[in-house]
Design a protein around this motif. Sequence first.
Motif, short mmCIF file in Angstrom:
data_model
loop_
_atom_site.label_atom_id
_atom_site.label_comp_id
_atom_site.label_asym_id
_atom_site.label_seq_id
_atom_site.Cartn_x
_atom_site.Cartn_y
_atom_site.Cartn_z
N PHE A 3 -38.33 -13.15 8.60
CA PHE A 3 -38.79 -11.78 8.78
C PHE A 3 -39.86 -11.52 7.73
O PHE A 3 -39.56 -11.46 6.54
CB PHE A 3 -37.61 -10.82 8.62
CG PHE A 3 -37.97 -9.36 8.72
CD1 PHE A 3 -38.57 -8.84 9.85
CD2 PHE A 3 -37.68 -8.50 7.68
CE1 PHE A 3 -38.88 -7.49 9.94
CE2 PHE A 3 -37.97 -7.15 7.75
CZ PHE A 3 -38.58 -6.64 8.89
N LEU A 19 -32.63 -4.77 12.36
CA LEU A 19 -31.96 -6.07 12.18
C LEU A 19 -30.64 -5.91 11.43
O LEU A 19 -29.62 -6.49 11.83
CB LEU A 19 -32.88 -7.03 11.40
CG LEU A 19 -34.17 -7.45 12.11
CD1 LEU A 19 -35.08 -8.22 11.15
CD2 LEU A 19 -33.87 -8.28 13.35
N ILE A 24 -27.99 -8.98 12.21
CA ILE A 24 -28.81 -10.17 12.47
C ILE A 24 -29.27 -10.75 11.13
O ILE A 24 -29.86 -10.05 10.32
CB ILE A 24 -30.00 -9.81 13.37
CG1 ILE A 24 -29.48 -9.32 14.73
CG2 ILE A 24 -30.96 -10.97 13.52
CD1 ILE A 24 -30.52 -8.67 15.61
N TYR A 26 -31.47 -13.05 8.56
CA TYR A 26 -32.86 -13.45 8.45
C TYR A 26 -33.20 -13.76 7.01
O TYR A 26 -32.48 -13.36 6.09
CB TYR A 26 -33.79 -12.34 8.99
CG TYR A 26 -33.58 -11.01 8.29
CD1 TYR A 26 -34.25 -10.70 7.10
CD2 TYR A 26 -32.70 -10.07 8.81
CE1 TYR A 26 -34.03 -9.49 6.46
CE2 TYR A 26 -32.49 -8.85 8.18
CZ TYR A 26 -33.16 -8.56 7.01
OH TYR A 26 -32.94 -7.37 6.37
N LEU A 96 -41.49 -11.40 13.19
CA LEU A 96 -40.17 -12.01 13.24
C LEU A 96 -40.32 -13.35 13.95
O LEU A 96 -40.78 -13.41 15.09
CB LEU A 96 -39.18 -11.12 14.00
CG LEU A 96 -37.73 -11.60 14.00
CD1 LEU A 96 -37.15 -11.60 12.59
CD2 LEU A 96 -36.88 -10.73 14.91
N TRP A 111 -37.91 -6.11 20.84
CA TRP A 111 -37.00 -6.79 19.92
C TRP A 111 -35.59 -6.88 20.52
O TRP A 111 -34.92 -7.89 20.38
CB TRP A 111 -37.00 -6.09 18.56
CG TRP A 111 -38.22 -6.39 17.75
CD1 TRP A 111 -39.52 -6.40 18.17
CD2 TRP A 111 -38.27 -6.71 16.36
NE1 TRP A 111 -40.37 -6.71 17.14
CE2 TRP A 111 -39.62 -6.89 16.01
CE3 TRP A 111 -37.30 -6.84 15.37
CZ2 TRP A 111 -40.04 -7.22 14.72
CZ3 TRP A 111 -37.71 -7.15 14.09
CH2 TRP A 111 -39.05 -7.34 13.76
N LEU A 115 -33.59 -10.33 21.12
CA LEU A 115 -32.44 -10.57 20.25
C LEU A 115 -31.14 -10.28 20.98
O LEU A 115 -30.09 -10.55 20.54
CB LEU A 115 -32.55 -9.73 18.98
CG LEU A 115 -33.82 -10.02 18.17
CD1 LEU A 115 -33.96 -9.03 17.04
CD2 LEU A 115 -33.80 -11.42 17.59
#
Length: 115
Positions: A3, A19, A24, A26, A96, A111, A115
């Motif tokens: 990210f 996120l 999520i 990252y 991303l 997104w 995702l």
Amino acid sequence: MLFLCYPKCTTCQKAKKFLDERGISYTLQHIKEENPTATQLRTWWQASGLPLKKFFNTSGIQYRELGLKDKLPAMSEEAQLELLSTDGMLVKRPILVGENFVLVGFRQSEWEEKL
């Protein structure tokens, strides 16, 4: 996932919150302190399927000061990638980078779909 963001950017803050709220994981990269390389940018651009111009922060101060609106059409893709790699503030954010995708800018619906 990687990210890339500029922490003071409100769009980046919204993307980070998105996120985080979804749990999520990252790796965060501060785009101004750690500029992406031309090689990274080339890889991401090719994976994104987007025009290279979409990787430029067209609303940024540097973009306007350098007169890139008029200069980009005459520049080679290689020259554009090299220019982007010189200053993280020229790069559209957030980015991303996932295993099979690259998202440039934050559009929540896009997104959510990826995702």
